[in-house]
Write an enzyme that holds these catalytic residues in place. Structure first.
Site, PDB file in Angstrom:
ATOM      1  N   ASP A 156       0.802  -1.220   0.000  1.00  0.00           N
ATOM      2  CA  ASP A 156       0.000   0.000   0.000  1.00  0.00           C
ATOM      3  C   ASP A 156       0.840   1.279   0.000  1.00  0.00           C
ATOM      4  O   ASP A 156       2.016   1.274   0.377  1.00  0.00           O
ATOM      5  CB  ASP A 156      -0.864   0.050   1.265  1.00  0.00           C
ATOM      6  CG  ASP A 156      -2.020  -0.936   1.222  1.00  0.00           C
ATOM      7  OD1 ASP A 156      -2.040  -1.793   0.329  1.00  0.00           O
ATOM      8  OD2 ASP A 156      -2.896  -0.817   2.093  1.00  0.00           O
ATOM      9  N   HIS A 297       3.714  -2.452   3.081  1.00  0.00           N
ATOM     10  CA  HIS A 297       3.859  -1.135   2.445  1.00  0.00           C
ATOM     11  C   HIS A 297       5.142  -1.060   1.630  1.00  0.00           C
ATOM     12  O   HIS A 297       6.235  -1.267   2.180  1.00  0.00           O
ATOM     13  CB  HIS A 297       3.863  -0.042   3.515  1.00  0.00           C
ATOM     14  CG  HIS A 297       2.603  -0.009   4.318  1.00  0.00           C
ATOM     15  ND1 HIS A 297       2.407  -0.812   5.415  1.00  0.00           N
ATOM     16  CD2 HIS A 297       1.462   0.699   4.156  1.00  0.00           C
ATOM     17  CE1 HIS A 297       1.192  -0.590   5.906  1.00  0.00           C
ATOM     18  NE2 HIS A 297       0.593   0.312   5.157  1.00  0.00           N
TER      19      HIS A 297
HETATM   20 NI    NI Z   1      -2.526   3.042   3.472  1.00  0.00          NI
END
Ligand code: NI
Length: 349
Positions: A156, A297
């Site tokens: 993400d 991430h």
């Molecule tokens: Ni996020």
């Protein structure tokens, strides 16, 4: 650094999110808390305290409660980066500032995304305005995850400065992943978005700029989602059809107006909170089960550092890495519904 997105994230969500997930999978997937360093633009200089721009399981019953919380510093972070040169969400309904309004292209399609210059033919060279990459088969797209031992890595908040390193690794290992891209990051790193797609990964929509959708009006929710999708499409790939709501935060309004299915996660190493590659790898591997979706991430250097071990160990355990769409193949995804794993009998072994 500029935008205090964390400030929009109520501490109560964190508390509820933790409760919700611990109860189901034993992964302490805390919602966006304070401890992370620099969400999206942390560079080699290392990142000021701020917030990761995601995390937090949401879903139907996660972050929408109303109890209090003891998180006392969840709104102090700031991170971000300089302006990207485009405006923020503009008009409701998803009209974008990047010339892709109203596009309808879907995954696997190389057309239908409109062009910034109506009437123009598709330019032949990558990077040219309106250029669309040819449809790219996703790696492992033929795998049947109702049978195979599948797992979906998702990343993400990017693209970011280190995304290329992750892509190098995924490519070398022949591992597909799903990137939930922020629209404003797509504006910053359009080449990286194209590369994600071109190398057989899936690109989903993490909204325009990571606002907590559950705090917005219906019109603003639509705009965050559609503006994000438009910005991603403007990078030259098919308009994404999967949405990951920031913080996993959805409520009835968000569910009713989103117009896309929500892809949540079942495994969260809290990489924003613990920048420790060994820990991240251990958390992911120990909570892996067939059909699960893993959150992390690509804006986190230590997350990328962890991935060689994650991939090696999960391969040794017999997992096949797939994109979210491959994981969900055969499942009729409903708009406004949250999916944490492949919702089939084999997803909860
Ligand atoms: Ni996020």
């Amino acid at each position: 650094m500029i935008r205090p997105w964390l400030s929009g994230f109520p501490a109560r969500k964190k508390a509820l999110a933790v409760i919700a997930v611990v109860g189901t999978v034993g992964v302490a997937a805390a919602a966006c808390a304070n401890g992370g360093s620099g969400g999206r633009t942390a560079s080699a200089s290392g990142a000021k305290p701020s917030s990761a721009r995601s995390s937090g399981p949401g879903g139907q019953n996660g972050p929408t409660g109303s109890t209090g919380s003891t998180n006392s510093s969840g709104s102090t972070g700031s991170s971000g980066r300089s302006a990207t040169g485009t405006s923020g969400p503009s008009s409701p309904g998803g009209s974008a500032s990047q010339g892709t309004t109203g596009n309808t292209g879907g995954p696997g399609s190389s057309t239908g995304n409109g062009t910034p210059n109506p009437g123009a033919t598709t330019p032949a060279s990558p990077g040219a305005p309106g250029y669309r990459l040819p449809a790219t088969p996703r790696k492992n797209a033929d795998v049947d995850c109702s049978v195979a031992k599948c797992i979906a890595l998702t990343f993400d908040d990017g693209p970011g400065p280190d995304t290329g390193r992750l892509l190098d690794l995924l490519k070398a290992q022949n591992v597909p992943a799903t990137f939930f891209v922020l629209g404003d990051q797509a504006v910053r790193y359009p080449d990286m978005v194209r590369r994600e797609y071109a190398e057989g990964n899936e690109v989903g929509n993490h909204t325009w700029d990571h606002k907590d959708l559950s705090k917005l009006s219906a019109a603003a929710v639509r705009d965050e989602i559609n503006h994000g999708a438009d910005a991603i499409a403007a990078a030259g790939i098919p308009r994404p059809t999967l949405v990951r709501p920031p913080y996993g935060a959805v409520d009835d309004t968000v569910r009713s107006v989103a117009g896309f299915p929500f892809i949540m996660w079942r495994v969260d190493p809290e990489d924003w909170k613990y920048p420790d590659a060994a820990r991240i790898a251990d958390q992911i591997v120990s909570h892996a089960k067939p059909g699960r979706i893993v959150l992390s991430h690509d804006t986190r250097r230590t997350t990328i550092d962890a991935m060689p071990a994650v991939i090696q160990r999960l391969k040794q355990e017999g997992y096949t890495f797939v994109t979210v769409s491959t994981l969900m193949k055969g499942v009729s995804l409903q708009n406004g519904t949250s999916y944490f794993n492949r919702p089939a009998g084999n997803s909860q072994h």
